[in-house]
Write a protein that holds these residues in place. Structure first.
Motif, PDB file in Angstrom:
ATOM      1  N   ILE A 108       1.503   5.593  26.643  1.00 28.67           N
ATOM      2  CA  ILE A 108       1.700   5.413  25.202  1.00 28.67           C
ATOM      3  C   ILE A 108       1.153   6.644  24.498  1.00 28.67           C
ATOM      4  N   ASP A 109       1.916   7.197  23.578  1.00 30.27           N
ATOM      5  CA  ASP A 109       1.478   8.404  22.879  1.00 30.27           C
ATOM      6  C   ASP A 109       2.271   8.559  21.585  1.00 30.27           C
ATOM      7  N   PHE A 110       1.740   7.990  20.496  1.00 29.66           N
ATOM      8  CA  PHE A 110       2.410   8.146  19.204  1.00 29.66           C
ATOM      9  C   PHE A 110       1.367   8.326  18.106  1.00 29.66           C
ATOM     10  N   LEU A 111       1.832   8.671  16.920  1.00 28.39           N
ATOM     11  CA  LEU A 111       0.958   8.938  15.782  1.00 28.39           C
ATOM     12  C   LEU A 111       1.318   8.003  14.633  1.00 28.39           C
ATOM     13  N   ILE A 112       0.316   7.388  14.033  1.00 28.18           N
ATOM     14  CA  ILE A 112       0.529   6.607  12.817  1.00 28.18           C
ATOM     15  C   ILE A 112       0.019   7.413  11.636  1.00 28.18           C
ATOM     16  N   ILE A 113       0.894   7.609  10.664  1.00 31.68           N
ATOM     17  CA  ILE A 113       0.551   8.365   9.455  1.00 31.68           C
ATOM     18  C   ILE A 113       0.669   7.416   8.270  1.00 31.68           C
ATOM     19  N   ARG A 114      -0.454   7.201   7.635  1.00 36.86           N
ATOM     20  CA  ARG A 114      -0.558   6.169   6.592  1.00 36.86           C
ATOM     21  C   ARG A 114      -0.886   6.827   5.253  1.00 36.86           C
ATOM     22  N   GLU A 115      -0.139   6.476   4.229  1.00 33.67           N
ATOM     23  CA  GLU A 115      -0.434   6.980   2.891  1.00 33.67           C
ATOM     24  C   GLU A 115      -1.763   6.380   2.448  1.00 33.67           C
ATOM     25  N   ASN A 116      -2.657   7.227   1.981  1.00 33.83           N
ATOM     26  CA  ASN A 116      -4.059   6.859   1.837  1.00 33.83           C
ATOM     27  C   ASN A 116      -4.515   6.546   0.420  1.00 33.83           C
ATOM     28  N   THR A 117      -3.709   6.859  -0.590  1.00 28.59           N
ATOM     29  CA  THR A 117      -4.236   6.833  -1.957  1.00 28.59           C
ATOM     30  C   THR A 117      -3.621   5.758  -2.841  1.00 28.59           C
ATOM     31  N   GLU A 118      -2.572   5.096  -2.355  1.00 29.13           N
ATOM     32  CA  GLU A 118      -1.862   4.154  -3.225  1.00 29.13           C
ATOM     33  C   GLU A 118      -1.768   2.771  -2.578  1.00 29.13           C
ATOM     34  N   GLY A 119      -0.656   2.082  -2.881  1.00 25.72           N
ATOM     35  CA  GLY A 119      -0.461   0.747  -2.343  1.00 25.72           C
ATOM     36  C   GLY A 119      -1.454  -0.240  -2.932  1.00 25.72           C
ATOM     37  N   LEU A 120      -1.713  -1.309  -2.222  1.00 22.72           N
ATOM     38  CA  LEU A 120      -2.670  -2.312  -2.691  1.00 22.72           C
ATOM     39  C   LEU A 120      -4.099  -1.781  -2.687  1.00 22.72           C
ATOM     40  N   TYR A 121      -4.346  -0.715  -1.917  1.00 21.67           N
ATOM     41  CA  TYR A 121      -5.698  -0.191  -1.834  1.00 21.67           C
ATOM     42  C   TYR A 121      -6.082   0.666  -3.038  1.00 21.67           C
ATOM     43  N   CYS A 122      -5.230   0.735  -4.042  1.00 23.57           N
ATOM     44  CA  CYS A 122      -5.649   1.400  -5.278  1.00 23.57           C
ATOM     45  C   CYS A 122      -6.691   0.560  -6.010  1.00 23.57           C
ATOM     46  N   GLN A 123      -6.871  -0.698  -5.566  1.00 20.59           N
ATOM     47  CA  GLN A 123      -7.935  -1.587  -6.051  1.00 20.59           C
ATOM     48  C   GLN A 123      -7.871  -1.842  -7.555  1.00 20.59           C
ATOM     49  N   VAL A 124      -6.659  -2.033  -8.050  1.00 23.80           N
ATOM     50  CA  VAL A 124      -6.478  -2.427  -9.443  1.00 23.80           C
ATOM     51  C   VAL A 124      -6.167  -3.918  -9.449  1.00 23.80           C
ATOM     52  N   GLU A 125      -7.168  -4.725  -9.789  1.00 23.32           N
ATOM     53  CA  GLU A 125      -7.016  -6.177  -9.739  1.00 23.32           C
ATOM     54  C   GLU A 125      -7.472  -6.806 -11.050  1.00 23.32           C
ATOM     55  N   SER A 126      -6.886  -7.948 -11.350  1.00 23.78           N
ATOM     56  CA  SER A 126      -7.259  -8.704 -12.548  1.00 23.78           C
ATOM     57  C   SER A 126      -7.486 -10.158 -12.165  1.00 23.78           C
ATOM     58  N   LEU A 127      -8.535 -10.738 -12.700  1.00 32.04           N
ATOM     59  CA  LEU A 127      -8.856 -12.135 -12.421  1.00 32.04           C
ATOM     60  C   LEU A 127      -8.741 -12.937 -13.705  1.00 32.04           C
ATOM     61  N   TYR A 128      -7.899 -13.966 -13.661  1.00 34.64           N
ATOM     62  CA  TYR A 128      -7.726 -14.869 -14.789  1.00 34.64           C
ATOM     63  C   TYR A 128      -8.278 -16.241 -14.388  1.00 34.64           C
ATOM     64  N   GLU A 129      -8.144 -17.217 -15.242  1.00 31.74           N
ATOM     65  CA  GLU A 129      -8.770 -18.510 -14.963  1.00 31.74           C
ATOM     66  C   GLU A 129      -8.287 -19.123 -13.654  1.00 31.74           C
ATOM     67  N   ASN A 130      -6.992 -19.095 -13.427  1.00 34.57           N
ATOM     68  CA  ASN A 130      -6.435 -19.762 -12.255  1.00 34.57           C
ATOM     69  C   ASN A 130      -5.622 -18.849 -11.351  1.00 34.57           C
ATOM     70  N   GLU A 131      -5.738 -17.553 -11.563  1.00 37.47           N
ATOM     71  CA  GLU A 131      -5.000 -16.646 -10.694  1.00 37.47           C
ATOM     72  C   GLU A 131      -5.663 -15.266 -10.667  1.00 37.47           C
ATOM     73  N   ALA A 132      -5.404 -14.579  -9.586  1.00 39.77           N
ATOM     74  CA  ALA A 132      -5.855 -13.195  -9.440  1.00 39.77           C
ATOM     75  C   ALA A 132      -4.625 -12.352  -9.117  1.00 39.77           C
ATOM     76  N   ILE A 133      -4.521 -11.171  -9.726  1.00 43.13           N
ATOM     77  CA  ILE A 133      -3.348 -10.311  -9.555  1.00 43.13           C
ATOM     78  C   ILE A 133      -3.799  -8.929  -9.091  1.00 43.13           C
ATOM     79  N   ALA A 134      -3.161  -8.436  -8.033  1.00 44.37           N
ATOM     80  CA  ALA A 134      -3.424  -7.088  -7.532  1.00 44.37           C
ATOM     81  C   ALA A 134      -2.198  -6.224  -7.788  1.00 44.37           C
TER      82      ALA A 134
END
Length: 331
Positions: A108-134
């Motif tokens: 086995i010999d392959f490379l995984i290249i992952r975008e590092n700065t965006e996606g869900l890991y931008c950590q922009v989340e909001s918490l409301y009374e009955n729901e949380a949104i990312a």
């Protein structure tokens, strides 16, 4: 002279960083180490998981060597802070099976290249009374940039294909943009085969036919999950290095955690850190030395005389390190 910021962190991070520095000190390189702090112990002392001095040191250094940290509930991850502050937009994870280890499949010999700065890991989340949104952020600029990195890596290592991993059938706008950007860049590399897979199918293919893949390009969360799955194919996290790479800076780290249950016992596997150092030296254009480290590690694993507990043996961290140094001397 190279200025290298070292962040040992918590738990076995200190042990594997010391092992890595022992390897570097044995080589004919002129390195100035700059010790910096991050992690749980730092939080307990200073009230922050990563002081501003650590970020400044990493920015000024030629590269950063990172150990492992214990997460702090409610606090942002130091590694995510460093990735964003230094614009380390690419997470590069080589996945390779080694002779002498318990790899599920050989060669086995392959490379995984992952975008590092965006996606869900931008950590922009909001918490409301009955729901949380990312918020999941995908931009054309970042998608094209990471795709170009993937094709350039394929060209550098003579890989035949680059695969885009997404879920555009469901996430039509965000992953649709990512897939579109990938194929736009692919047009500039007509000699490299470009293809794409849904992430759920890819999770299965990594197990059933991993040897069919060369370079995998994907978004942040998908890449994080697939990378750990891939580690299971080749013997575990103790063998996998990683690099966080940008246009100006690079941060290199083993992908395992701080493992507090075995910290201080001198039984952690230093191989992932030592291979991360090889990646760091390659980043610094010290290709000859980087390749020498890679060969030394492969030879020690193949011989199987020295094995840490995660590899099925009883040897200590320092014994594995010493054996790799001996092998370096024989090359």
């Amino acid at each position: 002279m190279y200025n290298i910021t070292t962040i040992a962190g918590d738990g076995i991070g200190k042990e594997v960083i010391n092992a890595g520095i022992a390897i570097l000190d044995h080589l004919d390189l002129n390195i100035n180490y700059i010790e910096a702090e991050a992690g749980l112990e730092t939080f307990e002392k200073t009230g922050t998981t990563i002081p501003e001095e650590t970020v400044k040191s990493a920015k000024k250094s030629d590269a950063t060597l990172f150990g492992a940290i214990t997460s702090v509930a409610g606090e942002k991850s130091p590694i995510l802070r460093l990735r964003k502050s230094l614009d380390l937009y690419c997470n590069l994870r080589p996945v390779k099976s080694f002779n002498g280890t318990k790899s599920i499949k050989p060669n086995i010999d392959f490379l995984i290249i992952r975008e590092n700065t965006e996606g869900l890991y931008c950590q922009v989340e909001s918490l409301y009374e009955n729901e949380a949104i990312a918020q999941r952020q995908i931009t054309r600029k970042a998608s094209e940039r990471i795709s170009k990195f993937g094709f350039e890596i394929a060209k550098k290592y003579n890989k035949k294909s680059v695969s885009c991993i997404h879920k555009a059938n469901v996430l039509k706008l965000t992953d649709g943009l990512f897939k579109e950007s990938f194929y736009k860049i692919a047009k500039n590399y007509p000699d490299i085969n470009a293809n794409d897979y849904y992430v759920d199918a890819m999770a299965m293919f990594l197990v059933t036919k991993p040897k069919e893949f060369d370079v995998i390009v994907t978004t942040n969360l998908f890449g994080d999950i697939l990378s750990d799955e891939a580690a299971g194919l080749v013997g575990g996290l103790g063998l996998l290095p990683s690099g966080n790479i940008g246009d100006k800076n690079g941060l290199f780290e083993p992908v395992h955690g701080s493992a507090p249950d075995i910290a201080g016992k001198n039984i952690s596997n230093p191989v992932a850190t030592i291979l991360s150092i090889a990646m760091m030296l390659d980043f610094l254009k010290e290709e000859y030395v980087a390749n020498k480290i890679q060969i030394a590690v492969e030879n020690v694993l193949k011989h199987g005389k020295i094995q840490t507990p995660d590899l099925g043996g009883t040897n200590k961290t320092n014994e594995m390190t010493t054996e790799i140094i001996k092998e370096l001397d024989n090359l």
